[in-house]
Design a protein around this motif. Structure first.
Motif, PDB file in Angstrom:
ATOM      1  N   TRP A 171      -0.081 -10.955   6.281  1.00 23.77           N
ATOM      2  CA  TRP A 171       1.014 -11.561   6.920  1.00 23.77           C
ATOM      3  C   TRP A 171       1.638 -12.815   6.077  1.00 23.77           C
ATOM      4  O   TRP A 171       2.869 -13.261   6.071  1.00 23.77           O
ATOM      5  N   ASN A 174       4.199 -12.286   3.521  1.00 20.42           N
ATOM      6  CA  ASN A 174       5.521 -12.019   4.418  1.00 20.42           C
ATOM      7  C   ASN A 174       6.288 -13.719   4.393  1.00 20.42           C
ATOM      8  O   ASN A 174       7.468 -13.934   4.517  1.00 20.42           O
ATOM      9  N   ASP A 231       6.429  -5.411  -1.804  1.00 24.12           N
ATOM     10  CA  ASP A 231       7.075  -6.766  -1.278  1.00 24.12           C
ATOM     11  C   ASP A 231       8.496  -6.628  -1.636  1.00 24.12           C
ATOM     12  O   ASP A 231       9.181  -7.210  -0.682  1.00 24.12           O
ATOM     13  N   GLU A 234      10.418  -4.435   0.447  1.00 25.87           N
ATOM     14  CA  GLU A 234      10.683  -5.081   2.014  1.00 25.87           C
ATOM     15  C   GLU A 234      11.397  -6.090   2.151  1.00 25.87           C
ATOM     16  O   GLU A 234      12.136  -6.054   2.990  1.00 25.87           O
ATOM     17  N   ARG A 235      11.458  -7.002   1.209  1.00 20.12           N
ATOM     18  CA  ARG A 235      12.569  -8.100   0.972  1.00 20.12           C
ATOM     19  C   ARG A 235      13.952  -7.470   1.221  1.00 20.12           C
ATOM     20  O   ARG A 235      14.814  -7.904   1.829  1.00 20.12           O
ATOM     21  N   ASN A 277       2.569  -1.461   7.955  1.00 18.81           N
ATOM     22  CA  ASN A 277       3.330  -2.309   7.140  1.00 18.81           C
ATOM     23  C   ASN A 277       4.325  -1.548   6.282  1.00 18.81           C
ATOM     24  O   ASN A 277       5.558  -1.996   6.222  1.00 18.81           O
ATOM     25  N   LYS A 280       7.158  -0.722   8.490  1.00 17.19           N
ATOM     26  CA  LYS A 280       7.631  -1.987   9.066  1.00 17.19           C
ATOM     27  C   LYS A 280       7.823  -1.722  10.849  1.00 17.19           C
ATOM     28  O   LYS A 280       8.818  -1.921  11.369  1.00 17.19           O
TER      29      LYS A 280
END
Length: 386
Positions: A171, A174, A231, A234-235, A277, A280
């Motif tokens: 995490w 994140n 990553d 995800e962003r 993950n 999400k």
């Protein structure tokens, strides 16, 4: 009347998150596939660029590992003194979190994110120090290698044969405002290693035969590239969700990992975390012990605490269900219905093939007792069930 998503009235929870986001510091993580790729070097170089622009930046802690090129990048960056910590009759040096918080610079460089602090420090791990600085409004630059991510622990050990002791929860990525991958081809790393630019001469031969094998470096590099690419995705998804561009992908998915005290338990949890993950979604860990925790022997209780800690580090919900005269599959089915689970992760059955023929497969029973639930069986790697 204005009715757009951007202009609607924010809830108290959204306002609180907005305030926290605006008051916290900026966190940048330099990440690499292996030691010697140049993370610290690039971090220091960026720090000097900020210094030349008049930014109040200091070094909180730095590890050059004797690399002259890295040490040279410190240049004019001021170094904040390490604090002295008494431990077992010795005086050790450690990152001075309290001193930095009092000094409150605009930026601080904190190397070796996965480092474990000297006992007696305020926090056990350096990443906890970093998050405390960020929450205090201080901008932080830090560095870590991909093998230190908690969810990759088993994968890295299988690839390299090396157990990574220093780990950070996933995490933390994140929480970063920016992640910069420092990518160096394995062949270049080999040349640096042979030239004595990564480790001292006496460690070179051993490193080439172990962690720094070309196959290992290629695998770690691919993992690092994939992790950073994920990553970015995800962003982007979070941004689209925040702006109301479309709904959250996988919002209704819920992953359940069922574990006991077999050696593959940690591997199952990490596999489940990676699935959750990617989608999400929430991860649940279900443990159905044969006897109550307080009646377990010392070694089993220790393993139980380790599983609980791993679940906490991966931000998963850890649940214990007592048998109470019922069968494990019945409790799993009940939990699936109660939580609305969509995917179940199980290890290979410890039953022999004859037992499964006579008593029935636990997997088949779960499938018969649930609807619209996917079941993933993770292999142990060794078939000893004959």
């Amino acid at each position: 009347m204005k009715t757009s998503n951007e202009e609607r009235r924010k809830t108290p929870e959204e306002l609180l998150k907005l305030i926290e986001k605006e008051s916290r510091g900026y966190l940048k993580i330099f990440i690499g596939a292996a030691p010697g790729v140049g993370k610290t070097y690039m971090m220091l170089r960026e720090g000097n660029e900020l210094l030349k622009k008049g930014v109040d930046i200091i070094i909180g802690v730095i590890e050059t590992h004797g690399r002259a090129a890295t040490a040279a990048q410190i240049e004019n960056l001021p170094i904040f003194p390490l604090k002295k910590v008494d431990y077992k009759g010795k005086q050790l040096e450690e990152f001075d979190l309290e001193g930095i918080l009092e000094r409150k610079p605009q930026y601080v460089i904190v190397d070796e994110l996965a480092h474990t602090n000297v006992p007696g420090s305020k926090n056990q791990k350096r990443y906890e120090d970093v998050m405390e600085l960020v929450k205090a409004g201080i901008n932080v630059m830090t560095a870590v290698n991909i093998q230190h991510l908690e969810s990759l622990n088993n994968t890295v050990e299988q690839l390299t044969g090396i157990k990574v002791r220093e780990r950070i929860p996933d995490w933390i990525l994140n929480e970063a405002n920016e992640i910069q991958l420092i990518d160096t081809p394995p062949e270049t790393l080999h040349e640096r290693l042979k030239a004595g630019l990564i480790y001292k001469p006496e460690k070179v031969e051993q490193s080439l035969k172990n962690f720094f094998r070309i196959g290992n470096l290629n695998a770690l590099r691919e993992i690092a590239l994939r992790e950073v690419a994920d990553d970015v995705d995800e962003r982007l998804e979070s941004y689209k969700l925040e702006k109301g561009i479309h709904g959250m992908k996988g919002a209704n998915e819920k992953i359940l990992v069922c574990v006991n005290y077999r050696p593959n338990a940690e591997r199952l949890i990490r596999r489940g975390w990676r699935i959750a993950n990617r989608l999400k979604c929430q991860l649940y860990i279900l443990n159905i012990p044969l006897i109550p925790v307080h009646k377990m022997d010392k070694e089993t209780r220790k393993q139980h605490r380790l599983l609980e800690k791993l679940a906490k580090d991966l931000d998963a919900e850890f649940h214990i269900r007592a048998l109470g005269g019922r069968k494990p599959e019945q409790l799993i089915i009940e939990f699936v219905e109660e939580k609305g689970i969509t995917q179940v992760v199980l290890g290979q059955s410890a039953r022999s093939r004859w037992e499964e023929i006579l008593k029935g497969s636990i997997v088949n029973k779960i499938m018969k007792g649930t609807k619209y639930v996917d079941i993933l069986i993770v292999a142990d790697g060794v078939d000893n069930r004959e």
